[in-house]
Every structure is written in C-alpha cells, then in structure tokens.
Design an enzyme around this catalytic site. Structure first.
Site, PDB file in Angstrom:
ATOM      1  N   GLU A 114       0.889  -0.996  -0.144  1.00  0.00           N
ATOM      2  CA  GLU A 114       0.340  -0.258   0.038  1.00  0.00           C
ATOM      3  C   GLU A 114       0.963   1.299  -0.382  1.00  0.00           C
ATOM      4  O   GLU A 114       1.873   1.514   0.645  1.00  0.00           O
ATOM      5  CB  GLU A 114      -1.078  -0.242   1.081  1.00  0.00           C
ATOM      6  N   CYS A 384      -4.177   1.574   8.090  1.00  0.00           N
ATOM      7  CA  CYS A 384      -3.168   0.887   7.073  1.00  0.00           C
ATOM      8  C   CYS A 384      -3.431  -0.290   6.827  1.00  0.00           C
ATOM      9  O   CYS A 384      -3.707  -1.062   7.921  1.00  0.00           O
ATOM     10  CB  CYS A 384      -1.608   1.115   7.208  1.00  0.00           C
TER      11      CYS A 384
END
Length: 392
Positions: A114, A384
């Site tokens: 990510e 996250c």
C-alpha cells in the site's frame, strides 16, 4: 568486464545493491545515484555522459523501460531493454472524497503493498474535481475523480517499508495480515515516483508510516532517504520516519545524524497497556524506550514526535493524559494524537470529539506540545492494511 544484468523476477531480495565483490551496480537501477549510474553505463561500454542522461530519464521523466530512452543509441537500447529499472504497477487505486488516493502496487515478485498520496490545499479552497483520462490503464475499470494538481499546496506520500509487518500491533490491520519480507531501496523510491506521476504534481513530503517497521529495514530505508533527497530532490526535513521502537535501533539511527523527523509510536501511557497494544513492548519497557529517545535528541539535536492513537475508553481519559504528560516532562518532543480508524478485526472505537479535546487540554496544561492528526481518506479504507486486505 561488465556486470551480468539481473533480469526481472530473479531473486527480488537481492536486487538493487552494490555487489560487494565487484563493486558493480546490480539492477534494478532505480535508487542508484548519479555516480552509480555513470559507473554502470561505463561498465556497459558507454560514455560517461550517458549516466547523466539515464539519471534524468529515471528521476525526472519517470521512464519505466530502458528501451524508451530515446537519447540512447537504438542498438544499445535493444541490448539493455530487458534490464529492469524497478518500477511497480498499479494494481488498484481508490480515491476518497477529500482527494486522498490509496494505491495497491504490485511488485516484481507479485507481492502487493500500500501507498497513499495525500494532497493538501490552501486553507478555504475546496477540492476541484476532474477526471483521469486514462483511469482504465491505472488499474480501475471505472473512470475516477482526482484533485486538480494546480491547486495543491503540498503533496505528501505515505510509503511502506515492508510487505506486511512483523510487529503485530493489536489495533493495526497490516499486522493482522502477517509479514513477508523487507522492501528494497528501489521499491521504496518507486512509491514516491508513482504518486508523483499519478497526481502530475511534485511530491513535497514523505512519511515512512505505511506498511512495516522502518527500523527493521534500516539499510534500505537509509538508501531510499538518500536517493529521495539527492536524486528526487526532496529535503530531509520534509521526511518523517516512524517506528514502534526497536531496542538499540533508534540509537543507531541517530548516529547517521539525518535531518528527518523521528516519530515514535507510543500509543500508551504506561507499560501494562503498551504490552497489550504492542506485543514487542514486552521485551522493551517504555522507560527504556524513552531513555533511548532522549539519547536521540542529544545526538541529533532534533526533537522526537510521539504518535499516540486514541482508543475510546482504553487510553483516552484525562488521567491517561496526565500520566503521559508526567513521562514526557522536560523532553524535547511533540505529541501527535491520532483518533483511531476502526477495522473489522478488533472492537476498538474512535473517541468522541469532546474526549479528544479533553485529552489535548490536559497535555497543554502540563506544557506538552500537542496536535491532533485527523486521518485522511476515511472512505477509502484509510487504516493501514485495510485496502490491501480487501482487494487481494
């Protein structure tokens, strides 16, 4: 004799390094300095000035294949066409109403990481919406909206440093997904270039706060900081490196005397709670961590930022703030409060606005520098690890 090119898909853990036996650069080439690239082109039998051309095309033009560098001789381009520069591909991108863009990037070995692009606009200016002309090429079938790059005041990239994370923090989606490997220098630098190209705007700030624990991948993080500073042109004072705290690693990091900001993920006002939230804290007491942070301040002359995720009814009460303030007395530091982003795997809740402000008030009464960082892109699986988990 020139170095044998390392072709795509070959041992991603050993890519992009200086071979200690020969002193020769091993591709991928991204992350290498002008001097390294110049030496490499000479090893390939090319004149030294090709190194400057290669550096410009990698870092300024964002070229993804050596075959596309039109200033190189056609025959040599064909010879080196398969040598990797080290760029990822966009597997998926998600745009939040506030303009924040979350990316899933696919690496050469197939792993997904990510990255987040966080635009900031002049105060009072609303986000002007437009459309990506080539959104379909970027990993989505639907045309998505994007922020007008001309209106940006700054553009921050949140980069990952590992595939997954070994720390296993109880409230973190990334930790729930396990750990695979460290990211290499070029894989970290690539994230910044990807966001820069996608926004059509120069990146101004970088935070090493994505997937992974940066100080468990120190060599590659240091290499990426050097490249992002010297090759991409982003000032070290515009970079922040976050860590949950690894024994002796903060002290060693301080020895490099960088101008980056160190952010330590504290998240608790005492040892008992920290052990519950952060498993690694069981072998690294909070007082030892704070002592090492004080050494960091003494060595570097730079203050430490303490990250503190506010969890409703867990660590957000006024008495918790008072205890935290006592621990940070006479400390050259700043506390960054982060209201929690809920994830499905655990039952932690986000505190109310009044609870957050009460916490801030107590810290200020104790003369602790404090600010509240409200997370961006909440509608885009902001925590996250959430987007990666949902789209793999």
């Amino acid at each position: 004799m020139s170095a044998t090119p390392l072709l795509p898909g070959v041992d991603s853990l050993t890519k992009q390094k200086l071979d200690t036996a020969s002193g020769e650069l091993t591709p991928p080439l991204l992350g290498a300095s002008l001097a390294e690239l110049t030496a490499w082109v000479q090893q390939q039998g090319q004149p030294a000035y090709r190194g400057k051309q290669l550096h410009e095309w990698i870092y300024q033009k964002g070229v993804r294949s050596l075959a596309d560098i039109s200033v190189f001789p056609k025959q040599w381009r064909a010879e080196v066409a398969e040598i990797p520069i080290g760029r990822s591909t966009i597997h998926y991108r998600s745009v939040a109403p506030d303009g924040t863009v979350k990316y899933l990037l696919q690496l050469a070995d197939g792993y997904i990481i990510e990255t987040v692009g966080i635009p900031t606009y002049p105060r009072g200016e609303e986000w002007e919406r437009g459309r990506w002309k080539d959104a379909g090429k970027r990993g989505n079938s639907d045309v998505e909206k994007f922020p007008n790059p001309k209106s940006l005041e700054r553009l921050t990239v949140c980069v990952s440093t590992q595939v997954g994370c070994p720390m296993g923090c109880d409230f973190c989606a990334t930790g729930k997904g396990g750990y695979k490997r460290n990211l290499t220098r070029h894989e970290i630098v690539d994230q910044v270039l990807t966001v820069q190209e996608d926004f059509q705007q120069r990146v101004s700030h970088i935070v090493f706060m994505g997937m992974g624990e940066p100080l468990l991948n120190t060599d590659n993080v240091l290499g990426a900081i050097k490249s992002l500073n010297q090759d991409v042109g982003i000032g070290q004072r515009c970079m922040t490196v976050s860590t949950v705290g690894i024994r002796d690693r903060i002290r060693k990091f301080a020895q490099h005397k960088l101008q980056v900001t160190l952010a330590v993920s504290l998240h608790a006002h005492n040892q008992a709670l920290r052990e519950k939230l952060i498993p690694s804290a069981r072998s690294y007491p909070i007082e030892d961590l704070l002592a090492e942070c004080r050494e960091y301040v003494e060595i570097t002359g730079r203050r430490v930022t303490f990250e503190y995720v506010l969890l409703a009814d867990v660590n957000d009460l006024p008495e918790h703030a008072a205890e935290l303030a006592q621990r940070l007395r006479r400390f050259q530091s700043h506390v960054n409060l982060i209201p929690y982003n809920p994830i499905s795997e655990v039952d932690y809740k986000r505190p109310t606005s009044s609870r957050i402000q009460a916490f801030v008030k107590v810290l200020k009464q104790h003369h602790i520098a404090v600010s509240v960082r409200y997370s961006r892109g909440l509608e885009a699986d902001a925590a996250c690890g959430q987007l990666r988990a949902s789209k793999q």
